[in-house]
Structure formats: structure tokens, C-alpha cells
Design an enzyme around this catalytic site. Structure first.
Site, mmCIF file in Angstrom:
data_model
loop_
_atom_site.group_PDB
_atom_site.id
_atom_site.type_symbol
_atom_site.label_atom_id
_atom_site.label_comp_id
_atom_site.label_asym_id
_atom_site.label_seq_id
_atom_site.Cartn_x
_atom_site.Cartn_y
_atom_site.Cartn_z
ATOM 1 N N LEU A 122 0.913 -1.258 0.019
ATOM 2 C CA LEU A 122 0.008 0.067 -0.028
ATOM 3 C C LEU A 122 0.703 1.276 0.098
ATOM 4 O O LEU A 122 0.621 2.054 -0.849
ATOM 5 C CB LEU A 122 -1.061 0.069 1.155
ATOM 6 N N GLY A 126 4.586 9.670 -0.671
ATOM 7 C CA GLY A 126 3.509 10.277 -0.654
ATOM 8 C C GLY A 126 2.048 9.766 -0.279
ATOM 9 O O GLY A 126 1.047 10.453 -0.343
ATOM 10 N N ALA A 127 1.955 8.625 -0.176
ATOM 11 C CA ALA A 127 0.902 7.964 0.163
ATOM 12 C C ALA A 127 1.193 6.879 1.391
ATOM 13 O O ALA A 127 1.512 5.818 0.752
ATOM 14 C CB ALA A 127 0.243 7.202 -1.052
ATOM 15 N N PHE A 165 8.853 0.595 1.705
ATOM 16 C CA PHE A 165 8.603 0.245 3.110
ATOM 17 C C PHE A 165 7.643 -1.029 3.080
ATOM 18 O O PHE A 165 6.946 -1.152 4.368
ATOM 19 C CB PHE A 165 8.079 1.193 4.090
ATOM 20 N N GLU A 374 1.171 0.963 10.029
ATOM 21 C CA GLU A 374 -0.064 0.724 10.290
ATOM 22 C C GLU A 374 -0.999 1.742 10.720
ATOM 23 O O GLU A 374 -1.903 1.510 11.541
ATOM 24 C CB GLU A 374 -0.405 -0.719 10.918
#
Length: 393
Positions: A122, A126-127, A165, A374
Site C-alpha cells: 500500500l 506521498g501515500a 517500506f 499501520e
């Protein structure tokens, strides 16, 4: 699960963690890897699928059982739990809750057995904590150029973009990839999720990241260079469900991580008490000093508060009473709490606590990331506040 059976599972895991994993912690730190003997033993105990459905080979633990198991796993280096965490958590739960029957039959038994590793792809530049900002794209190609029968019958999606990551990416067999399939709708509605095999052309895994802590747990960048995946890889066979899938999996994952933090905090308190009782200053144990006692007392109180919070949040999660507010509260408090407990442990140990090879030093580094992944602490605060204010909106 039958309570007696679960108690047996819990006892077996507790004995294994304390008898086999803890003695291997220095080896894990030195080699940056989980020994194969521990991996095989974990698979044999069903740890790669403890939260996956029983019909697919998992143990099917409830959230209340999940957090109790997580507290035992958290007692040792976090890397051990991380080895099978994505199979049970954020990656595996997407397949459980949103996958088609075919996707579940194909992947869940392999994940539960430890024969395959799934990663949750995910986060990208930037997100991170806000999935609606995903820029990775998946463009439908009805014709398809792949030679696979799946592609010929249903077309393909062409993926382009990069993730960062990504936990367990260097070992992953399948990536649960979130990508934008529609740029003409609200940001959170245009995201879809795909099951992308790492062996496909155009899928590239970068080298493991060099991290502050948690040796043995590996993250890496993932690149999609016009990677073609069959339409059958679209989770649930429907576009636009990616945001919901991400949020649902992250919510359960946050409560699990909170429990891991509790388990780690308990271990750190034990290490601190043991050191204080044995180390001497001026000819007497430092445990006689009231300021040292205060450090120990504060850590124990916070550990107990975190444990109680997690158990109650899990009970409410299972009942359906609260599946959003309580997990964020628990994740926020427990991830911050374990960092404070780790900091006090270094203080109790004094100069020794700053030295490599001492558990207190290692756990100080290991604990820091729990406040980030998370969903950062800041994101948890926003979620909590929004939930509280909903009644007035």
C-alpha cells in the site's frame, strides 16, 4: 476455537517463544535473519495462519484470541512475529474478506501452511497513512498480450508505479497491491486491489532496507514497470474496493499491533526489574533506590493499562460493538506506551542500557517503529477525533 484447545495453543507458543526464540535473539540481531529452524517450527504450530479461516487451513482465531496470542509473540524480538504477521494480518485479511472464492482457495491454504508469503503493498512516496493518495496505476487492457489462458479469457491490467517500506517484500510470493483504476471519481473510490505474483515480468523487488531496529524483519521497495496481471487478479473481481479493503485490514491489524506492544512492554518490564534487583551501586541493589522504583512502577502501571485496553477492545471488536474507535485508541496508547517503557528501561540500566548486546538497548530501537506503521500516532488521533465528533456532524 474451543477454549481448552486455545489454552493448549497459547501454552505451546509461550513455551516455544521463551524457550527457543528468546535464546536466539542475539543470533537474529547478528545475522539479520530468522533461523530456518524457527521458521519451520512456527509453520508446524500453525502460526502462519492463526488468523485465517479453519476451512482454509488456519486456526481461525477470534480477535480476542488473536490479541492474547500476540501478547505471547510480542515477548520476543518483533522480527519473529513479523515473519508471519502479514499472512495473518493486513495482507491475508484482504483475501479473507474481499477475495473471490477462487482467490481464497488458491492462496489461503498456502499462506496458512507457510508455503507462501503475502505482502501488503500500500505505502508509497506521498501515500502512507492516507491510502486515498495512492498514485500507482492499473490500466485495463481488454485484449492483453500475455500468453496465459487467464489473460486471453478476461484481459489484463497493466500496473505502473512504486511502493516503499513493504514488509516481507524480499520474501513475498504474492503482493496485495493497491492501485488507482479510476481517476475520474473521488480519490478513495478509484482504488482497486490486486493479487500480484512476484515472479511476473515487470515486478521488481528492491534490496532490503537498512533500518534502525527490528533486525530479521525485512522491508523493501517494490516497482511495477508496466507489469501485466490477469484480470482474475483483481480482488473480489470488482474495481473500487481497495480503500475499504485497506481500512478494514488495517483496523484489525492495529489492534493486533497494540497487543504486540503490550507483550513487548511486559518483556521490557521483566528485564528492567531483573537488572534493578541484581545491579549494585554503592554496595546495594539499585532496586532500593526510590527513583528507580518509580521508573519500574510507572512502566508496570502503563503495561497493565495497555493490556486491559487491548483485551476490552478485542471483546468489543468480536461483538461488533466497536470495530474502529477502540482499535485506534489501543494502537495509539500501546505504541506510545511501549516506547516510554523502553526509554525507562534504558534509564534503569544506566550506561549498560546504551550498549549493544543488552536487550534494553535493542528493544529501545525495536519499539520505535510501532508508532509509525499501520497508521502513525497522528493518524490514530485524527481517526479517534472524527469518530467522537460524528454524532454532531
Amino acid at each position: 476455537m474451543d477454549p481448552n484447545v486455545f489454552d493448549d495453543v497459547l501454552r505451546t507458543v509461550r513455551d516455544f517463544v521463551r524457550g527457543e526464540v528468546v535464546p536466539a535473539e542475539d543470533e537474529i540481531e547478528r545475522t539479520d535473519a530468522i533461523p530456518q529452524r524457527l521458521r519451520e517450527a512456527a509453520a508446524g504450530m500453525g502460526l502462519f495462519g492463526f488468523a485465517l479461516p479453519e476451512e482454509h487451513g488456519g486456526l481461525g482465531l477470534s480477535m480476542s484470541e488473536d490479541v492474547r496470542l500476540a501478547m505471547e509473540l510480542g515477548y520476543a524480538v518483533p522480527a519473529f512475529r513479523s515473519m508471519f504477521g502479514t499472512n495473518n494480518g493486513i495482507a491475508g485479511q484482504v483475501i479473507v474478506k474481499y477475495g473471490t472464492e477462487e482467490q481464497q482457495k488458491r492462496w489461503l491454504p498456502r499462506l496458512a501452511a507457510g508455503e507462501a508469503i503475502a505482502s501488503f503493498a500500500l505505502t508509497e512516496d506521498g501515500a502512507g497513512s492516507d491510502p486515498s493518495s495512492v498514485k500507482t496505476k492499473a490500466v485495463r487492457d481488454e485484449g492483453g498480450t500475455s500468453r496465459s489462458s487467464e489473460a486471453e479469457s478476461g484481459g489484463e491490467y497493466v500496473l505502473s508505479g512504486a511502493k516503499r517500506f513493504i514488509t516481507n517484500a524480499p520474501h513475498a510470493d504474492v503482493l496485495v497491491v493497491f492501485a488507482r483504476t479510476d481517476s475520474n471519481v473521488e480519490a478513495h473510490k478509484g482504488i482497486s486491489v490486486f493479487l500480484v505474483e512476484t515472479g511476473l515480468d515487470g515486478v521488481r523487488i528492491g534490496p532490503p532496507n537498512a533500518k534502525m531496529g527490528q533486525a530479521g524483519a525485512h522491508t523493501a521497495e517494490v516497482f511495477f514497470d508496466d507489469a501485466r496481471v490477469p484480470a482474475s487478479a483483481l480482488v473480489g473481481g470488482e474495481e473500487g474496493t481497495g480503500f475499504s479493503a485497506a481500512m478494514s485490514s488495517l483496523t484489525r491489524g492495529r489492534l493486533h499491533i497494540a497487543a504486540i506492544c503490550v507483550g513487548l512492554a511486559g518483556r521490557i518490564v521483566e528485564e528492567s526489574v531483573r537488572f534493578a534487583a541484581q545491579a549494585e551501586q554503592g554496595g546495594e541493589p539499585i532496586s532500593r533506590f526510590q527513583l528507580v522504583q518509580a521508573l519500574l512502577a510507572e512502566s508496570q502501571a502503563e503495561y497493565y493499562a495497555g493490556r486491559s485496553m487491548v483485551l476490552e477492545a478485542a471483546r468489543e471488536y468480536d461483538s461488533g460493538a466497536d470495530t474502529r474507535l477502540a482499535p485506534s485508541c489501543a494502537k495509539l496508547f500501546c505504541s506510545e506506551m511501549v516506547s516510554r517503557v523502553a526509554d525507562r528501561a534504558v534509564q534503569v540500566h544506566g550506561g549498560s542500557g546504551y550498549m549493544r548486546g543488552v536487550p534494553a538497548e535493542r528493544f529501545y530501537r525495536d519499539a520505535r517503529v510501532f508508532r509509525i506503521y499501520e497508521g502513525t500516532s497522528e493518524i490514530q488521533k485524527l481517526i479517534i477525533a472524527k469518530q467522537l465528533l460524528r454524532q454532531f456532524s
